[in-house]
Design a protein around this motif. Structure first.
Motif, PDB file in Angstrom:
ATOM      1  N   UNK A  52       0.839  -1.204   0.000  1.00 45.17           N
ATOM      2  CA  UNK A  52       0.000   0.000   0.000  1.00 45.17           C
ATOM      3  C   UNK A  52       0.872   1.252   0.000  1.00 45.17           C
ATOM      4  N   UNK A  53       1.966   1.233   0.753  1.00 45.14           N
ATOM      5  CA  UNK A  53       2.864   2.393   0.808  1.00 45.14           C
ATOM      6  C   UNK A  53       3.496   2.666  -0.545  1.00 45.14           C
ATOM      7  N   UNK A  54       3.954   1.611  -1.201  1.00 43.53           N
ATOM      8  CA  UNK A  54       4.586   1.788  -2.514  1.00 43.53           C
ATOM      9  C   UNK A  54       3.593   2.361  -3.514  1.00 43.53           C
ATOM     10  N   UNK A  55       2.387   1.812  -3.518  1.00 43.64           N
ATOM     11  CA  UNK A  55       1.376   2.271  -4.477  1.00 43.64           C
ATOM     12  C   UNK A  55       0.973   3.716  -4.193  1.00 43.64           C
ATOM     13  N   UNK A  56       0.713   4.040  -2.928  1.00 38.47           N
ATOM     14  CA  UNK A  56       0.237   5.388  -2.579  1.00 38.47           C
ATOM     15  C   UNK A  56       1.313   6.445  -2.823  1.00 38.47           C
ATOM     16  N   UNK A  57       2.543   6.168  -2.414  1.00 37.47           N
ATOM     17  CA  UNK A  57       3.609   7.158  -2.608  1.00 37.47           C
ATOM     18  C   UNK A  57       3.899   7.378  -4.087  1.00 37.47           C
ATOM     19  N   UNK A  58       3.925   6.299  -4.853  1.00 39.20           N
ATOM     20  CA  UNK A  58       4.143   6.446  -6.294  1.00 39.20           C
ATOM     21  C   UNK A  58       3.010   7.235  -6.934  1.00 39.20           C
ATOM     22  N   UNK A  59       1.783   6.924  -6.540  1.00 41.78           N
ATOM     23  CA  UNK A  59       0.634   7.647  -7.088  1.00 41.78           C
ATOM     24  C   UNK A  59       0.639   9.105  -6.651  1.00 41.78           C
ATOM     25  N   UNK A  60       1.079   9.381  -5.409  1.00 40.84           N
ATOM     26  CA  UNK A  60       1.128  10.759  -4.938  1.00 40.84           C
ATOM     27  C   UNK A  60       2.127  11.599  -5.703  1.00 40.84           C
ATOM     28  N   UNK A  61       3.331  11.054  -5.938  1.00 40.03           N
ATOM     29  CA  UNK A  61       4.339  11.788  -6.704  1.00 40.03           C
ATOM     30  C   UNK A  61       3.884  11.970  -8.148  1.00 40.03           C
ATOM     31  N   UNK A  62       3.287  10.927  -8.719  1.00 41.63           N
ATOM     32  CA  UNK A  62       2.780  11.029 -10.092  1.00 41.63           C
ATOM     33  C   UNK A  62       1.667  12.067 -10.192  1.00 41.63           C
ATOM     34  N   UNK A  63       0.807  12.119  -9.170  1.00 40.05           N
ATOM     35  CA  UNK A  63      -0.272  13.113  -9.173  1.00 40.05           C
ATOM     36  C   UNK A  63       0.285  14.528  -9.125  1.00 40.05           C
ATOM     37  N   UNK A  64       1.397  14.732  -8.415  1.00 41.63           N
ATOM     38  CA  UNK A  64       2.025  16.054  -8.385  1.00 41.63           C
ATOM     39  C   UNK A  64       2.522  16.462  -9.770  1.00 41.63           C
ATOM     40  N   UNK A  65       3.163  15.530 -10.466  1.00 40.70           N
ATOM     41  CA  UNK A  65       3.670  15.851 -11.797  1.00 40.70           C
ATOM     42  C   UNK A  65       2.547  15.999 -12.821  1.00 40.70           C
ATOM     43  N   UNK A  66       1.383  15.469 -12.514  1.00 42.68           N
ATOM     44  CA  UNK A  66       0.252  15.594 -13.434  1.00 42.68           C
ATOM     45  C   UNK A  66      -0.547  16.877 -13.226  1.00 42.68           C
TER      46      UNK A  66
ATOM     47  N   UNK B  71       5.118  20.175   0.565  1.00 43.14           N
ATOM     48  CA  UNK B  71       6.572  20.029   0.442  1.00 43.14           C
ATOM     49  C   UNK B  71       7.125  19.192   1.589  1.00 43.14           C
ATOM     50  N   UNK B  72       6.589  19.393   2.797  1.00 42.21           N
ATOM     51  CA  UNK B  72       7.025  18.586   3.930  1.00 42.21           C
ATOM     52  C   UNK B  72       6.736  17.112   3.744  1.00 42.21           C
ATOM     53  N   UNK B  73       5.592  16.795   3.149  1.00 40.27           N
ATOM     54  CA  UNK B  73       5.258  15.389   2.896  1.00 40.27           C
ATOM     55  C   UNK B  73       6.223  14.772   1.893  1.00 40.27           C
ATOM     56  N   UNK B  74       6.625  15.533   0.884  1.00 42.14           N
ATOM     57  CA  UNK B  74       7.584  15.011  -0.097  1.00 42.14           C
ATOM     58  C   UNK B  74       8.921  14.669   0.545  1.00 42.14           C
ATOM     59  N   UNK B  75       9.331  15.450   1.543  1.00 39.94           N
ATOM     60  CA  UNK B  75      10.620  15.220   2.191  1.00 39.94           C
ATOM     61  C   UNK B  75      10.546  14.176   3.299  1.00 39.94           C
ATOM     62  N   UNK B  76       9.468  14.203   4.081  1.00 40.14           N
ATOM     63  CA  UNK B  76       9.420  13.419   5.312  1.00 40.14           C
ATOM     64  C   UNK B  76       8.814  12.037   5.148  1.00 40.14           C
ATOM     65  N   UNK B  77       7.805  11.903   4.300  1.00 37.85           N
ATOM     66  CA  UNK B  77       7.119  10.611   4.188  1.00 37.85           C
ATOM     67  C   UNK B  77       8.052   9.512   3.692  1.00 37.85           C
ATOM     68  N   UNK B  78       8.817   9.703   2.602  1.00 41.04           N
ATOM     69  CA  UNK B  78       9.740   8.627   2.200  1.00 41.04           C
ATOM     70  C   UNK B  78      10.774   8.293   3.267  1.00 41.04           C
ATOM     71  N   UNK B  79      11.284   9.320   3.959  1.00 40.40           N
ATOM     72  CA  UNK B  79      12.282   9.070   4.992  1.00 40.40           C
ATOM     73  C   UNK B  79      11.687   8.260   6.141  1.00 40.40           C
TER      74      UNK B  79
END
Length: 719
Positions: free
Chosen positions: A35-49, A618-626
């Motif tokens: 679930x983490x892999x799918x959600x984080x990938x989808x979240x980053x992709x949604x930002x670029x979209x 921006x905080x989520x982009x930095x902190x969630x993967x870490x």
């Protein structure tokens, strides 16, 4: 026997059915990694979209009707504005050390039009960090104690009473002007404002009062506007004459001259007011020339990510492009425009759009690659300046009082000689006239359109309902991973105890062990609380460091670092610290610390999204993967697999990037180049955040920094 069997079956109680939502929760927790892999990938992709999903702007409030009436500003009004420009650029108007002559000229021109004129005298205020004033009202600045005649700022205010209004609403036009160091651009902005002001004294359709504020910008444009707004919104019921006024004869003459020499005039020594402010426009003209065509730049960001109603920007954009032939600009991150990887990503989206259109012609998906790059650069700039929390112009002072305002900066194509000066005066004046006429049509304040949005161009935006999807996808795995880690930590400890005990011993100590395991997370919660308490202490240290006289930014930063380390070691020796967790003998203690850390990050990001969504993004982009990848490096070294090696590399990279000073220098290097980076720059940047009461400062000190420390402690856990 049959009766006994039937009786036993009847005595059996039916098992309670598990609700579907509980089953879903258990399923997600048990598969938290996927679930983490799918959600984080989808979240980053949604930002670029987001640039692809941006919609064209439109006028939500029908009453605005921009451009529905022909402009009334004529060449005669332009000539009047030219006369003011000539008088202000005359060397005689700058003979006084305090610039009094320029203020007299402006006031006289306003009086000649029949406007009500007054002067607002103010003292410069110092923006200083104070922990007790961080969330106070906008009038919490500190006034300098040593005054001189040159330390006074003087705002000139002219008011036109609406012939069709009841005096309950007003529109504000602001032109910053430094009488001591004024350039030709500032004088030209006054000429544009005066030409519009002279027109509005003659029209009969005006339903809202017009306030023209000539802000004395010798101490900063924002300071002058903020001082006038403080007096307008929170009056002190004091006259213009202050105890120090007798020491300044020029200032006294300014007030006394107008009060006595013009009999029957509308000049007043008292502070004049109009109705509730419906909107405000700040007008500026740049001295530099534009290379291609006449442009107008729009600055909309205010404190803590506040934005004006989108309709105000839409009206300006429509009138500038379709009525006056001006090119409209909004801020961009110019370093992204030449990014090759971003261009490649845009080409991929463009190719996918063509494939989708071939499959279903009605599906209008995708934009050209060049437009995608520009949209991403504009979106990144909008996201950055909203997250910064520092106003991009004097219009930010109005947003502190919930007044919709923007700053318009005109950049002419050619040098401002007589011919092109008249053209700029005419087109700029008609633009301001059209905006005022549209706002004048409103029966109430702006409310129909969006207040939460990101711009991808002057005519395209991303609404809150779209860009919050990326944020929701990024933080969605956090509670599931926290619950999964908690369950795994308890189950692993239970299994280890079961392997070394007899069945009878397990039965005897079952309730006791369950009680111990259920409360074991409190140690981790205590640790996380102490680290966040340390973050609060670190956030307060700059207040005391700033009291040190003659301390350079580099020295202040080094003192801040040393005191932060010392306070962390002190808390470690007195209470607990990440180092205490690292020495723990329990194998899964780090999992509980990570679980509580992820929970605190989830709460912090959720609260920050209410205050400033851009900062939370921006905080989520930095902190969630870490947070999700954090695992003791010792375990990855023992595993020796490719997956563990990749995770170890990612943890080390994220550990460096997520450190606040490192993230700042990385961003500064992308914008200005790494050659100009200096340690003291971070202190100056943080100083600007607390001076403007930016919530990003609290987020860095009380959420991001403690999260980074806890994740680093997990990485170096000696399990």
């Amino acid at each position: 026997m049959a009766e006994t069997k039937e009786k036993s079956l009847s005595d059996e109680k039916p098992k309670p059915r598990v609700r579907p939502i509980v089953r879903l929760g258990i399923f997600l927790i048990s598969h938290s990694f996927h679930v983490s892999v799918v959600c984080c990938t989808a979240g980053v992709l949604a930002l670029f979209l987001l640039p692809v999903l941006a919609k064209n702007t439109y006028i939500s409030e029908n009453a605005l009707m921009p451009g529905s009436a022909s402009p009334m500003l004529s060449n005669q009004h332009v000539s009047d504005g030219n006369r003011l420009v000539k008088d202000l650029t005359n060397p005689n108007s700058k003979s006084s050390e305090t610039g009094i002559e320029s203020h007299k000229i402006i006031a006289q021109y306003m009086l000649d039009l029949g406007a009500e004129v007054s002067f607002h005298k103010f003292h410069p205020q110092m923006n200083q960090f104070h922990p007790l004033h961080f969330f106070s009202s906008p009038d919490s600045g500190k006034i300098q104690e040593n005054y001189s005649c040159s330390s006074y700022g003087i705002n000139t205010v002219g008011i036109i009473r609406a012939p069709r209004g009841d005096g309950k609403e007003a529109i504000v036009l602001v032109t910053p002007y430094n009488a001591l160091k004024s350039g030709f651009g500032e004088a030209l902005s006054l000429g544009i404002a005066y030409s519009v002001f002279s027109l509005l004294t003659q029209v009969t359709w005006l339903a809202k009062d017009i306030i023209w504020l000539v802000a004395d910008s010798q101490y900063g444009e924002y300071a002058a506007v903020a001082a006038w707004l403080r007096e307008y919104q929170t009056p002190k019921f004091s006259s213009l004459s202050t105890p120090n006024a007798e020491m300044c004869p020029d200032v006294n003459n300014l007030f006394e001259l107008k009060g006595h020499s013009i009999s029957g005039s509308k000049f007043s020594n008292s502070f004049r007011r109009a109705g509730t402010m419906a909107a405000a426009l700040v007008l500026k003209v740049r001295d530099q020339n534009e290379q291609f065509e006449d442009t107008i730049s729009i600055y909309a960001e205010a404190s803590n990510g506040q934005m004006p109603n989108l309709d105000l920007i839409n009206v300006v954009n429509y009138l500038a492009v379709h009525r006056q032939g001006l090119r409209v600009n909004v801020e961009k991150l110019w370093s992204l425009l030449n990014s090759s990887w971003l261009k490649s990503l845009g080409e991929i989206f463009e190719s996918l759009a063509k494939v989708a259109k071939s499959l279903y012609p009605k599906w209008k998906f995708g934009i050209p690659a060049t437009e995608y790059v520009e949209g991403t650069a504009t979106l990144a700039s909008s996201l950055y300046y909203q997250a910064l929390g520092v106003p991009t112009g004097p219009h930010g002072a109005f947003r502190d009082y919930q007044v919709d305002a923007i700053t318009l900066e005109i950049s002419p194509k050619f040098s401002l000689d007589k011919v092109w000066r008249n053209d700029i005066l005419l087109r700029g004046g008609r633009l301001i006239e059209g905006v005022i006429r549209s706002v004048n049509n409103l029966l109430e304040k702006f409310h129909q359109s969006f207040f939460l949005y990101l711009l991808t161009s002057p005519s395209k935006f991303v609404s809150v309902g779209v860009y919050m999807i990326a944020f929701a996808l990024l933080i969605a795995p956090l509670p599931m991973v926290a619950a999964s880690l908690y369950v795994d930590a308890n189950s692993s400890s239970n299994c280890s105890k079961g392997d070394s005990s007899t069945p009878s011993a397990i039965t005897d100590t079952d309730e006791h062990s369950i009680a111990i395991r259920s409360w074991r997370w409190l140690n981790s919660a205590k640790l996380v609380f102490i680290v966040h308490l340390w973050g609060a202490i670190v956030s307060l240290l700059p207040y005391f460091i700033s009291q040190i006289p003659d301390c350079s930014p580099t020295t202040s930063f080094m003192i801040w670092v040393l005191l932060s380390i010392l306070s962390l070691l002190t808390l470690n020796s007195v209470l607990a610290s990440p180092l205490a967790c690292a020495k723990a003998t329990q194998e899964k203690e780090w999992a509980l610390v990570k679980s509580v850390t992820i929970s605190s990050v989830f709460i912090g990001l959720g609260l920050m999204s209410v205050i400033n969504f851009a900062t939370a993004e921006i905080g989520a982009l930095l902190m969630v993967p870490m947070c999700l990848l954090a695992q003791p490096l010792k375990l990855d070294v023992r595993a020796g697999t490719l997956r563990s090696f990749c995770r170890m590399i990612c943890n080390l990279v994220l550990g460096h990037i997520a450190f606040p000073p490192a993230a700042f220098f990385l961003l500064k290097g992308m914008l200005d180049g790494f050659g100009n980076a200096n340690v003291g720059d971070f202190w100056m940047w943080v100083e600007s955040l607390w001076a403007w009461n930016s919530a990003t400062y609290l987020f860095i000190g009380m959420v991001e920094l403690p999260c980074w420390v806890l994740c680093i402690s997990i990485l170096f856990h000696t399990c």
